[in-house]
Design a protein around this motif. Structure first.
Motif, PDB file in Angstrom:
ATOM      1  N   GLY A 284      10.244  -5.112   3.224  1.00 38.17           N
ATOM      2  CA  GLY A 284       9.116  -5.875   2.699  1.00 38.17           C
ATOM      3  C   GLY A 284       8.312  -6.545   3.795  1.00 38.17           C
ATOM      4  N   MET A 285       8.987  -7.076   4.799  1.00 38.62           N
ATOM      5  CA  MET A 285       8.286  -7.707   5.925  1.00 38.62           C
ATOM      6  C   MET A 285       7.454  -6.703   6.708  1.00 38.62           C
ATOM      7  N   SER A 286       7.914  -5.466   6.740  1.00 43.15           N
ATOM      8  CA  SER A 286       7.265  -4.452   7.572  1.00 43.15           C
ATOM      9  C   SER A 286       5.960  -3.926   6.973  1.00 43.15           C
ATOM     10  N   LEU A 287       5.672  -4.277   5.748  1.00 43.79           N
ATOM     11  CA  LEU A 287       4.423  -3.818   5.131  1.00 43.79           C
ATOM     12  C   LEU A 287       3.235  -4.521   5.795  1.00 43.79           C
ATOM     13  N   ASP A 288       2.451  -3.756   6.531  1.00 42.84           N
ATOM     14  CA  ASP A 288       1.303  -4.303   7.264  1.00 42.84           C
ATOM     15  C   ASP A 288       0.141  -4.491   6.283  1.00 42.84           C
ATOM     16  N   LEU A 289       0.028  -5.704   5.758  1.00 45.69           N
ATOM     17  CA  LEU A 289      -1.014  -5.970   4.765  1.00 45.69           C
ATOM     18  C   LEU A 289      -2.410  -5.851   5.361  1.00 45.69           C
ATOM     19  N   ARG A 294      -7.440  -3.033   5.173  1.00 44.20           N
ATOM     20  CA  ARG A 294      -8.535  -2.364   5.893  1.00 44.20           C
ATOM     21  C   ARG A 294      -8.676  -0.908   5.455  1.00 44.20           C
ATOM     22  N   GLU A 295      -7.561  -0.249   5.204  1.00 44.21           N
ATOM     23  CA  GLU A 295      -7.581   1.175   4.838  1.00 44.21           C
ATOM     24  C   GLU A 295      -7.107   1.368   3.398  1.00 44.21           C
ATOM     25  N   TRP A 296      -7.483   0.417   2.532  1.00 44.05           N
ATOM     26  CA  TRP A 296      -6.905   0.400   1.197  1.00 44.05           C
ATOM     27  C   TRP A 296      -7.200   1.692   0.422  1.00 44.05           C
ATOM     28  N   ILE A 362      -0.565   3.801   8.436  1.00 42.75           N
ATOM     29  CA  ILE A 362      -0.894   4.201   7.068  1.00 42.75           C
ATOM     30  C   ILE A 362       0.287   4.926   6.415  1.00 42.75           C
ATOM     31  N   ALA A 363       0.920   5.835   7.171  1.00 39.11           N
ATOM     32  CA  ALA A 363       2.056   6.576   6.624  1.00 39.11           C
ATOM     33  C   ALA A 363       3.220   5.644   6.298  1.00 39.11           C
ATOM     34  N   SER A 364       3.506   4.688   7.190  1.00 35.91           N
ATOM     35  CA  SER A 364       4.596   3.742   6.946  1.00 35.91           C
ATOM     36  C   SER A 364       4.281   2.846   5.755  1.00 35.91           C
TER      37      SER A 364
END
Length: 604
Positions: A284-289, A294-296, A362-364
């Motif tokens: 959960g922490m690793s999700l780069d919001l 930006r690339e939603w 984006i892939a992650s």
């Protein structure tokens, strides 16, 4: 001072990690969303893109991966080699088919989205590798790990864990850097050597080592040895370029027939639970919001597209391998996400120059969001998928029965209650909703019919309008209450004998006018208590007098409650709290307290 400040800062982080899980998981489970989603949500809140307590989730994720490692070790302990051999067709048939089919479809989808062929292939194969942690946690929570469907899921996960090895080799071959082919062959050789070494150690070293340690009678050393086996096997596989989780699983399988299996499982379990929760927090922490925001549009298309295409591949393979539509849809809900090994594969692709930073992020992000959506898919599946049809093969449905007594429910209570009637030769009709119970009872000469006692048509078919007495022996209070209401409304001529769940239920049943009720554990507990007194040296006549006194006091208290002195304003047929009066102390040794507590529950 600086060292003390650093220690305080680290302690704050540890407290934050524990607190986030302790708060979020019960809340999410109470909402019916599952523990995995709770950990994900807590990780997002405390991570670098939430309140920012942690700036380097990758480091935590690296440590927390040992939760997955230990999880696979425990699963391996349950998988004896003979059992694993029995799953070989599922592992190398179903598993390979699902990986190849989904990988092919996802690669085509990535190329249609504008990715280069090798970039699309690596992105697709990373997403193919479903999350072992998420799927196994969900199978455990649903109680399906040991079911045939659960075993197929485990088989697919094992094959996907194995697939990381050739995929990493393919990344090396596709690398624009030199020496890829040679490095791939070296990796294969090292992997084979590590695998052979681990099998040899498990075959000839582990059991003798544990026998020596057990003889030393040092519990903490056994715990340390259990951790050593798990982490050592994981390290051996990692050094060989294989999956750490696969190494731990193999070690578990090699120890699955050991006499120390249960001890090892008990020693590992606390570490496994904590580290697995930490893994989900770190994901959960690793999700780069920031990247997601930006690339939603790309992330949205990738999440929906990859999950939909993978779901299609899973469904097709499931049907080709003989699954019914319900099992195929369930497997789609469990496996349509990416998994933790995608991070390993994407990191290798980035290091090899195949992925750039934007594609990697984006892939992650796509994988993490898909992992978070999986529990929601499972919830939707349980809510909207129709209940599976009951297999009534060899089971007779209640129809045209004519017993003098009708028994509804043939569990432990009903089985004992029916014996006096059958011994006297009274005609008895018995219905139950549990197909397995009906089959088991038939092996002992009992004739049971399938039927739901809460339905009027079923009771009519079971002969309720001709029965003199209807005996309600079901083990759930709500079900018993529904049957009582239905019988009193539709078959008022029949006398009602009802198994009461507890004291409050018994009072409700008397209030609505059943002919006879009995608390399901009262009589056995009374006999049990009297036997205890005799065992402790109390003369038989005195023990029986005490039993009679306890019964008298219970009857008096029951009558008071029935009259409303203690249970005023009760609603009929609903659960109630126990009497909130304190115990009075005995005035002399052996005297029974004047207001013993009411029973507040019963066995299921």
């Amino acid at each position: 001072m600086a060292a003390e400040a650093g220690l305080t800062s680290d302690l704050v982080k540890v407290v934050a990690l524990l607190g986030a899980g302790v708060v979020a998981v019960p809340v999410f489970r109470k909402l019916g969303l599952g523990s995995v989603l709770g950990y994900f949500g807590a990780g997002i809140v405390i991570g670098p893109f939430g309140i920012g307590l942690f700036s380097n989730p990758e480091g935590i994720l690296h440590i927390a991966e040992f939760g997955v490692v230990m999880f696979l070790f425990v699963i391996g302990l349950e998988m004896q080699p003979s059992r694993l051999w029995g799953l070989r067709s599922s592992i190398f048939g179903l598993g390979i088919a699902q990986v190849l089919a989904c990988g092919f479809l996802l690669t085509l989808f990535g190329m249609a989205g504008g990715l280069a062929a090798k970039v699309a292939f690596i992105a697709a194969m990373g997403f193919v590798l479903s999350s072992t942690a998420v799927v196994m946690q969900m199978l455990n929570e649903r109680g399906e790990t040991s079911t045939p469907q659960g075993q197929k899921a485990v088989s697919i996960l094992l094959l996907e864990d194995l697939a990381i090895v050739p995929l990493l080799a393919i990344v090396a071959l596709l690398s624009p850097q030199q020496g890829g082919s040679e490095q791939a062959w070296v990796s294969f050789a090292i992997a084979a050597g590590a695998l052979g070494g681990l099998i040899a150690a498990g075959r000839w070293l582990l059991n003798p080592m544990f026998r020596v340690l057990a003889a030393a009678e040092a519990r903490e050393v056994m715990t340390a040895a259990a951790l050593l086996v798990v982490l050592g096997s994981a390290l051996a596989m990692q050094l060989g370029g294989l999956s750490m989780a696969m190494g731990a699983f193999l070690a578990g399988v090699l120890l699955s027939e050991s006499t120390f299996r249960h001890q090892l499982e008990a020693d590992i379990e606390p570490f496994r639970g904590i580290l697995l929760g930490l893994f989900f927090l770190a994901v959960g922490m690793s999700l780069d919001l920031a990247v997601v925001a930006r690339e939603w549009h790309l992330v949205l298309v990738a999440v929906i597209g990859f999950m939909a295409v993978k779901a299609l591949g899973i469904f097709i393979v499931a049907k080709l391998f003989g699954s019914d539509w319900r099992e195929a849809i369930t497997r789609v809900a469990l496996f349509s996400q990416g998994g933790e090994f995608a991070f390993v594969l994407y990191a290798a692709a980035f290091a090899a120059g195949i992925f750039d930073p934007r594609i990697t992020a984006i892939a992650s992000g796509t994988v993490i969001i898909s992992m978070a959506l999986t529990p929601l898919l499972a919830i939707a599946l349980d809510r909207f998928l129709p209940a599976p049809p009951t297999d009534l093969d060899g089971i007779e449905v209640a129809d045209g029965l004519k017993g003098q007594a009708l028994i509804v429910g043939f569990g432990r209570f009903g089985q004992v209650a029916s014996q006096a009637l059958l011994a006297r030769g009274i005609s008895v009709s018995i219905i139950d909703f549990d197909v397995e119970m009906i089959r088991a009872a038939s092996q002992f000469g009992f004739k049971l019919y399938y039927g739901d006692g809460t339905r009027r048509d079923i009771l009519h078919a079971a002969g309720a309008e001709r029965a003199e007495v209807i005996v309600v022996c079901v083990d759930r209070r709500q079900t018993a209450d529904a049957i009582v209401r239905l019988v009193q409304a539709e078959f008022a001529h029949a006398k009602l004998f009802v198994r009461a769940y507890d004291r409050g239920h018994a009072l409700d049943l008397v209030h609505v006018g059943v002919e006879y009720q009995i608390r399901e554990t009262f009589e056995s507990a009374m006999v049990f208590g009297t036997a205890l007194l005799k065992c402790l040296g109390v003369p038989a006549d005195e023990a029986e007098a005490i039993e009679a006194d306890v019964r008298r006091r219970d009857d008096e208290r029951f009558d008071l409650q029935l009259a409303g002195d203690l249970y005023s304003g009760r609603e009929l047929l609903r659960s109630n709290a126990p009497t909130p009066t304190p115990l009075t102390k005995p005035k002399r040794p052996g005297q029974i307290p004047a207001n013993l507590p009411d029973d507040i529950g019963g066995e299921s």
